[in-house]
Design a protein around this motif. Sequence first.
Motif, short mmCIF file in Angstrom:
data_model
loop_
_atom_site.label_atom_id
_atom_site.label_comp_id
_atom_site.label_asym_id
_atom_site.label_seq_id
_atom_site.Cartn_x
_atom_site.Cartn_y
_atom_site.Cartn_z
N ALA A 263 -112.38 -35.43 94.56
CA ALA A 263 -113.36 -34.53 93.94
C ALA A 263 -112.74 -33.79 92.75
CB ALA A 263 -113.91 -33.55 94.97
N ILE A 264 -111.57 -33.19 92.98
CA ILE A 264 -110.88 -32.47 91.90
C ILE A 264 -110.49 -33.46 90.80
CG2 ILE A 264 -108.81 -31.17 91.28
CD1 ILE A 264 -108.95 -29.99 94.17
N GLY A 265 -109.86 -34.57 91.21
CA GLY A 265 -109.45 -35.58 90.25
C GLY A 265 -110.63 -36.19 89.51
N GLY B 95 -108.55 -37.64 105.53
CA GLY B 95 -109.82 -37.94 104.86
C GLY B 95 -110.34 -36.76 104.06
N ILE B 96 -110.24 -35.56 104.64
CA ILE B 96 -110.66 -34.36 103.91
C ILE B 96 -109.76 -34.13 102.70
CG2 ILE B 96 -110.78 -31.82 104.04
CD1 ILE B 96 -111.74 -32.21 106.98
N GLY B 97 -108.45 -34.31 102.88
CA GLY B 97 -107.51 -34.17 101.76
C GLY B 97 -107.80 -35.17 100.65
N GLU B 98 -108.12 -36.40 101.04
CA GLU B 98 -108.44 -37.43 100.04
C GLU B 98 -109.75 -37.10 99.34
OE1 GLU B 98 -107.80 -41.14 97.95
OE2 GLU B 98 -106.54 -39.67 98.96
N GLY C 135 -115.05 -41.85 95.35
CA GLY C 135 -114.51 -40.75 96.14
C GLY C 135 -114.79 -40.91 97.62
N VAL C 136 -116.01 -41.28 97.96
CA VAL C 136 -116.39 -41.44 99.36
C VAL C 136 -115.64 -42.61 100.00
CG1 VAL C 136 -118.30 -42.06 100.91
CG2 VAL C 136 -118.65 -40.35 99.12
#
Length: 170
Positions: free
Chosen positions: A150-152, A142-145, A112-113
């Motif tokens: 995180a959700i995914g 970057g925030i959207g990703e 994720g990071v």
Amino acid sequence: MKNLTRTSSSTVQTIVSTAIIAAMYVAVTMIIQPIAYGPIQVRLSEMFNYLVLFKKRYIWGVTLGVFLSNFMSPTWTLDVPIGTVSTLIVLFFILWLAKFTKDMRIKFVIMGVIFALSMFTVAGELYIAFKTPFWISYLTIGIGEALSMAIGGMIMYAANKRLDFANMKL
């Protein structure tokens, strides 16, 4: 003859799993298309990146899904080659990094990071195509990703508990 049958069966299974993963990636991207592209984007289909942690051969399905989905992007002439190659490189890098831990939760966090940080490529594409401010785009994308991952990640981690992606015949 028996070995040849096993090899061809394995090849067919690899092709089918690649097609299924690519199709899932494209389908989810199409469903969320209004928020899947641009300077503010949340592409939930990025959750399929996590499949690579379970079977490295899934890298081809994810990459094909990104390739096909990027044709729908307003910056497709940049997004198809740059986004696809970037995804492939990041996935290979994460596979290398994942060797250093056994804990799947840590692997998910690392992925994720790294993916959130890799969004400089998309910010660069938007700067080249539309002259959007690079650093602001990098921050919002970057925030959207990070949100997508995180959700995914939660979805894929929970799904793996039920489906066992590492041993699934996909």
